[in-house]
Design an enzyme around this catalytic site. Structure first.
Site, PDB file in Angstrom:
ATOM      1  N   TRP A 160       0.808  -1.215   0.000  1.00  0.00           N
ATOM      2  CA  TRP A 160       0.000   0.000   0.000  1.00  0.00           C
ATOM      3  C   TRP A 160       0.843   1.269   0.000  1.00  0.00           C
ATOM      4  CZ3 TRP A 160       1.827   2.413   4.207  1.00  0.00           C
ATOM      5  CH2 TRP A 160       2.313   1.610   5.247  1.00  0.00           C
ATOM      6  N   LYS A 184      -2.552  -8.470  -7.579  1.00  0.00           N
ATOM      7  CA  LYS A 184      -3.297  -8.467  -6.304  1.00  0.00           C
ATOM      8  C   LYS A 184      -2.759  -7.288  -5.497  1.00  0.00           C
ATOM      9  CE  LYS A 184      -3.584  -9.329  -2.374  1.00  0.00           C
ATOM     10  NZ  LYS A 184      -3.754  -8.231  -1.416  1.00  0.00           N
ATOM     11  N   PRO A 185      -3.474  -6.136  -5.538  1.00  0.00           N
ATOM     12  CA  PRO A 185      -2.979  -4.970  -4.789  1.00  0.00           C
ATOM     13  C   PRO A 185      -3.290  -5.112  -3.301  1.00  0.00           C
ATOM     14  CG  PRO A 185      -5.075  -4.450  -5.836  1.00  0.00           C
ATOM     15  CD  PRO A 185      -4.753  -5.875  -6.210  1.00  0.00           C
ATOM     16  N   ALA A 186      -2.684  -4.249  -2.496  1.00  0.00           N
ATOM     17  CA  ALA A 186      -2.996  -4.239  -1.060  1.00  0.00           C
ATOM     18  C   ALA A 186      -4.449  -3.808  -0.862  1.00  0.00           C
ATOM     19  CB  ALA A 186      -2.063  -3.271  -0.344  1.00  0.00           C
ATOM     20  N   HIS A 187      -5.099  -4.370   0.160  1.00  0.00           N
ATOM     21  CA  HIS A 187      -6.526  -4.068   0.342  1.00  0.00           C
ATOM     22  C   HIS A 187      -6.745  -2.622   0.766  1.00  0.00           C
ATOM     23  CE1 HIS A 187      -5.468  -4.973   4.531  1.00  0.00           C
ATOM     24  NE2 HIS A 187      -6.544  -4.284   4.863  1.00  0.00           N
ATOM     25  N   SER A 238       6.405  -7.074   2.906  1.00  0.00           N
ATOM     26  CA  SER A 238       7.229  -7.369   4.074  1.00  0.00           C
ATOM     27  C   SER A 238       8.042  -8.648   3.876  1.00  0.00           C
ATOM     28  CB  SER A 238       6.324  -7.521   5.299  1.00  0.00           C
ATOM     29  OG  SER A 238       5.431  -8.589   5.074  1.00  0.00           O
ATOM     30  N   GLU A 259      10.810  -8.038  -3.517  1.00  0.00           N
ATOM     31  CA  GLU A 259      11.295  -6.727  -3.078  1.00  0.00           C
ATOM     32  C   GLU A 259      10.756  -6.542  -1.665  1.00  0.00           C
ATOM     33  OE1 GLU A 259      13.342  -4.801  -4.620  1.00  0.00           O
ATOM     34  OE2 GLU A 259      13.305  -5.626  -6.644  1.00  0.00           O
ATOM     35  N   CYS A 293      10.402   1.690   2.103  1.00  0.00           N
ATOM     36  CA  CYS A 293      11.463   0.692   2.266  1.00  0.00           C
ATOM     37  C   CYS A 293      12.849   1.316   2.202  1.00  0.00           C
ATOM     38  CB  CYS A 293      11.319  -0.403   1.215  1.00  0.00           C
ATOM     39  SG  CYS A 293      11.288   0.248  -0.460  1.00  0.00           S
TER      40      CYS A 293
HETATM   41  P1  NAP Z   1       2.674  -6.831   3.504  1.00  0.00           P
HETATM   42  O1  NAP Z   1       1.868  -6.902   4.737  1.00  0.00           O
HETATM   43  O2  NAP Z   1       3.708  -7.866   3.293  1.00  0.00           O
HETATM   44  O3  NAP Z   1       1.620  -6.820   2.301  1.00  0.00           O
HETATM   45  C1  NAP Z   1       2.036  -6.747   0.954  1.00  0.00           C
HETATM   46  C2  NAP Z   1       1.054  -7.517   0.094  1.00  0.00           C
HETATM   47  O4  NAP Z   1       0.994  -8.867   0.539  1.00  0.00           O
HETATM   48  C3  NAP Z   1      -0.367  -6.981   0.142  1.00  0.00           C
HETATM   49  O5  NAP Z   1      -0.944  -7.115  -1.132  1.00  0.00           O
HETATM   50  C4  NAP Z   1      -1.040  -7.902   1.143  1.00  0.00           C
HETATM   51  O6  NAP Z   1      -2.425  -8.054   0.911  1.00  0.00           O
HETATM   52  C5  NAP Z   1      -0.350  -9.219   0.862  1.00  0.00           C
HETATM   53  N1  NAP Z   1      -0.365 -10.111   2.035  1.00  0.00           N
HETATM   54  C6  NAP Z   1      -0.439  -9.772   3.335  1.00  0.00           C
HETATM   55  N2  NAP Z   1      -0.432 -10.868   4.114  1.00  0.00           N
HETATM   56  C7  NAP Z   1      -0.338 -11.925   3.280  1.00  0.00           C
HETATM   57  C8  NAP Z   1      -0.282 -13.331   3.482  1.00  0.00           C
HETATM   58  N3  NAP Z   1      -0.313 -13.876   4.695  1.00  0.00           N
HETATM   59  N4  NAP Z   1      -0.190 -14.123   2.395  1.00  0.00           N
HETATM   60  C9  NAP Z   1      -0.145 -13.590   1.173  1.00  0.00           C
HETATM   61  N5  NAP Z   1      -0.220 -12.270   0.904  1.00  0.00           N
HETATM   62  C10 NAP Z   1      -0.296 -11.445   1.952  1.00  0.00           C
HETATM   63  O7  NAP Z   1       3.432  -5.446   3.359  1.00  0.00           O
HETATM   64  P2  NAP Z   1       2.827  -3.985   3.480  1.00  0.00           P
HETATM   65  O8  NAP Z   1       2.579  -3.706   4.910  1.00  0.00           O
HETATM   66  O9  NAP Z   1       1.710  -3.799   2.514  1.00  0.00           O
HETATM   67  O10 NAP Z   1       4.054  -3.119   2.919  1.00  0.00           O
HETATM   68  C11 NAP Z   1       5.107  -2.754   3.699  1.00  0.00           C
HETATM   69  C12 NAP Z   1       6.342  -3.591   3.419  1.00  0.00           C
HETATM   70  O11 NAP Z   1       6.662  -3.526   2.027  1.00  0.00           O
HETATM   71  C13 NAP Z   1       7.557  -3.062   4.120  1.00  0.00           C
HETATM   72  O12 NAP Z   1       8.288  -4.116   4.679  1.00  0.00           O
HETATM   73  C14 NAP Z   1       8.356  -2.386   3.004  1.00  0.00           C
HETATM   74  O13 NAP Z   1       9.739  -2.288   3.237  1.00  0.00           O
HETATM   75  C15 NAP Z   1       8.048  -3.274   1.870  1.00  0.00           C
HETATM   76  N6  NAP Z   1       8.320  -2.578   0.599  1.00  0.00           N
HETATM   77  C16 NAP Z   1       9.416  -2.944  -0.107  1.00  0.00           C
HETATM   78  C17 NAP Z   1       9.720  -2.287  -1.293  1.00  0.00           C
HETATM   79  C18 NAP Z   1      10.903  -2.692  -2.108  1.00  0.00           C
HETATM   80  O14 NAP Z   1      10.966  -2.287  -3.272  1.00  0.00           O
HETATM   81  N7  NAP Z   1      11.842  -3.467  -1.574  1.00  0.00           N
HETATM   82  C19 NAP Z   1       8.882  -1.269  -1.751  1.00  0.00           C
HETATM   83  C20 NAP Z   1       7.766  -0.919  -1.006  1.00  0.00           C
HETATM   84  C21 NAP Z   1       7.493  -1.601   0.176  1.00  0.00           C
HETATM   85  P3  NAP Z   1      -3.537  -7.321   1.827  1.00  0.00           P
HETATM   86  O15 NAP Z   1      -3.210  -5.893   1.794  1.00  0.00           O
HETATM   87  O16 NAP Z   1      -4.801  -7.623   1.108  1.00  0.00           O
HETATM   88  O17 NAP Z   1      -3.435  -7.901   3.194  1.00  0.00           O
END
Ligand code: NAP
Length: 493
Positions: A160, A184-187, A238, A259, A293
């Site tokens: 998100w 599949k975008p973030a909800h 994450s 990523e 990130c």
């Molecule tokens: P997240 O909780 O890992 O969620 C990312 C995506 O995964 C969302 O679409 C989420 O869907 C889905 N997801 C969540 N739980 C899941 C599960 N148990 N099984 C499968 N899919 C699942 O991360 P976030 O809080 O959205 O984003 C923050 C993280 O992204 C941070 O750690 C940041 O560093 C990292 N990030 C990295 C980069 C890079 O380029 N390295 C860039 C941006 C962000 P729902 O939203 O529908 O739950």
């Protein structure tokens, strides 16, 4: 503030999934609300798709694959450039959608649209350069070489914090390579993804090539990982979820790019002007309210300029305005939701209880429940959460170091390895740090480091693979080796 009365083109606000070129309801009527983090108001609703509908999106991508890969590279380029033009033409509406659902200030959202669109243009062109090789033959009378072919359907799962650019950085590369995508975008931020779908359709991207599915994340992701027809999985999010998806993709042996999280050190050398370095550090820490990130999580300052640096840092921080990103000049918007605020508070409490000094960050000044005032901690040590976890909040932790070796040891003292910042003008120090830092990206004397031409990605637990640059498209290409034998005589193996 509702979404629909903020847009000049209402058709960019879609409350459906997008599958096979059609706007799709859920089959059971299950819905989820999307909330404006600045106000707590409901912006709209999205359907929760059932398993059959997710499989339907993969069916559509599967059907579209043959036609999409058969287009010439320059024909795919034209469609992608048309998409790029539409992103630019609708920049204001896209930025408004993003600010309302994500919270970042409107100028930052405009910047993200620009950044996201730039990957579409980059990969549109890169698709025309997926050259194979000619291999000098070791086999008599044979011609050897390689062809680059699209890997197949790609599933893209995105976070998100950058709701538009994290999709285009993947989707444009995959589509330019000839691969249909299921996103599949973030909800929390689906409307940016759905606006991208609307514009992809207008750009003439055929049905089934760009699909957006919505639903329960673990269920949807498992279905996508288990589906043998999906050949590549690209995830930004994450490290916790990245590990899970890597494991789930093992059964179908997918190409996986990840990523993941970062815990960026920001190292300030003794030769730096503390004022100049502090301005840069504030910019590197607080962009996207620290929910980035690349955010400078651990600021390591040489002991000789530490106190002056802290003073300038606190002064610059105090000048930041915090508020609703839709209103006027705001430096920092809300966090994404209440849990993020709770986590930020817990990180600060943990640090203070272990001896850190809270220099600034009066939360009674926060303009709403999802806001967290920029916070500065000094005397941060490695036993504190603010040091060892990606804090993903506007919480800066500063520590003094004695010499370069100590700075390197401190900087590398983390499971993450995404990005590091170095501020110094001493060329020997620059080279020493550049070589010793265990990070995928090191930026010297510049906060800005990303963009289409560079390979973005991390080492250690920050991920696998690179996005952007000349190699970003390789994540979606197979190398097929060919041996054209019997050129003049029949040969053995
Ligand atoms: P997240 O909780 O890992 O969620 C990312 C995506 O995964 C969302 O679409 C989420 O869907 C889905 N997801 C969540 N739980 C899941 C599960 N148990 N099984 C499968 N899919 C699942 O991360 P976030 O809080 O959205 O984003 C923050 C993280 O992204 C941070 O750690 C940041 O560093 C990292 N990030 C990295 C980069 C890079 O380029 N390295 C860039 C941006 C962000 P729902 O939203 O529908 O739950």
């Amino acid at each position: 503030m509702t979404l629909s009365n903020q847009l000049s083109d209402l058709r960019l606000f879609r409350q459906y999934a997008y599958v096979d070129g059609k706007w799709t309801h859920g089959t059971t009527g299950r819905e989820e609300a999307v909330i404006d983090p600045a106000t707590g108001e409901t912006l709209g609703h999205i359907p929760v798709l059932e398993a059959d509908q997710i499989r339907g999106a993969v069916d559509a991508a599967d059907q579209a694959f043959a036609q999409w890969r058969a287009l010439r590279a320059d024909e795919r380029c034209e469609r992608l450039l048309a998409w790029y033009d539409l992103l630019q033409a609708n920049r204001e509406d896209l930025a408004t959608i993003m600010t309302l659902e994500q919270g970042k200030p409107l100028p930052d959202a405009r910047g993200e649209v620009e950044y996201g669109a730039s990957f579409v243009r980059w990969f549109a062109e890169e698709g025309k350069r997926t050259f194979g090789d000619t291999i000098p033959s070791h086999i008599p009378n044979a011609a050897l070489g390689t062809l680059k072919e699209p890997v197949g359907i790609a599933a893209l799962i995105t976070p998100w914090n950058f709701p538009l650019a994290m999709i285009t950085r993947k989707a444009a590369a995959a589509m330019a390579a000839g691969c249909p995508v299921v996103v599949k975008p973030a909800h929390e931020t689906p409307f940016s993804a759905l606006a991208l779908a609307e514009l992809a359709e207008r750009a003439g991207i055929p049905a089934g090539v760009f699909n957006v599915v919505l639903g329960d994340a673990p269920e949807v992701s498992k279905l996508l990982c288990d589906d043998e027809r999906i050949k590549a999985l690209s995830f930004t999010g994450s490290t916790r979820v990245g590990r899970l998806l890597l494991e789930q993709s093992a059964n179908t042996v997918k190409r996986v790019s990840l990523e993941l999280g970062g815990n960026a050190p920001f190292i300030v050398g003794p030769d730096m002007d503390p004022h100049e370095a502090a301005l840069a550090a504030v910019a590197a820490k607080f962009q996207t309210a620290g929910q980035d990130c690349l955010a400078a999580n651990r600021i390591l300052v040489h002991e000789s300029i530490h106190d002056a640096f802290v003073e300038h840092f606190a002064e610059r921080m105090a000048a930041m305005t915090v508020g609703n990103g839709m209103q006027g000049e705001v430096d920092q918007g809300p966090l994404i939701h209440g849990q993020a605020v709770d986590k930020a508070s817990a990180i600060v409490d943990d640090a203070v209880s272990r001896g850190a000094t809270l220099v600034a960050g009066d939360q009674s000044q926060a303009p709403g429940p999802n806001f967290f005032m920029p916070t500065l901690l000094t005397g941060v040590t490695r036993d504190m959460q603010v040091w060892c976890e990606e804090n993903f909040a506007p919480v800066a932790g500063i520590t003094a170091y004695r010499d370069d070796d100590e700075a390197i040891a401190m900087a590398n003292d983390t499971e993450y390895g995404l990005a590091a910042y170095v501020y110094t003008h001493d060329i020997r120090r620059i080279w020493k740090l550049l070589r010793a830092l265990e990070y995928g990206m090191v930026s010297v004397n510049s906060v800005k480091m990303t963009g289409p031409p560079v390979p973005f990605g991390g080492v250690k637990q920050s991920g696998l693979g690179r996005e952007g640059g000349v190699t970003g498209i390789d994540e979606y290409l197979e190398t097929k080796y060919y041996c054209l034998g019997a050129l003049g005589s029949v040969s053995g193996s």
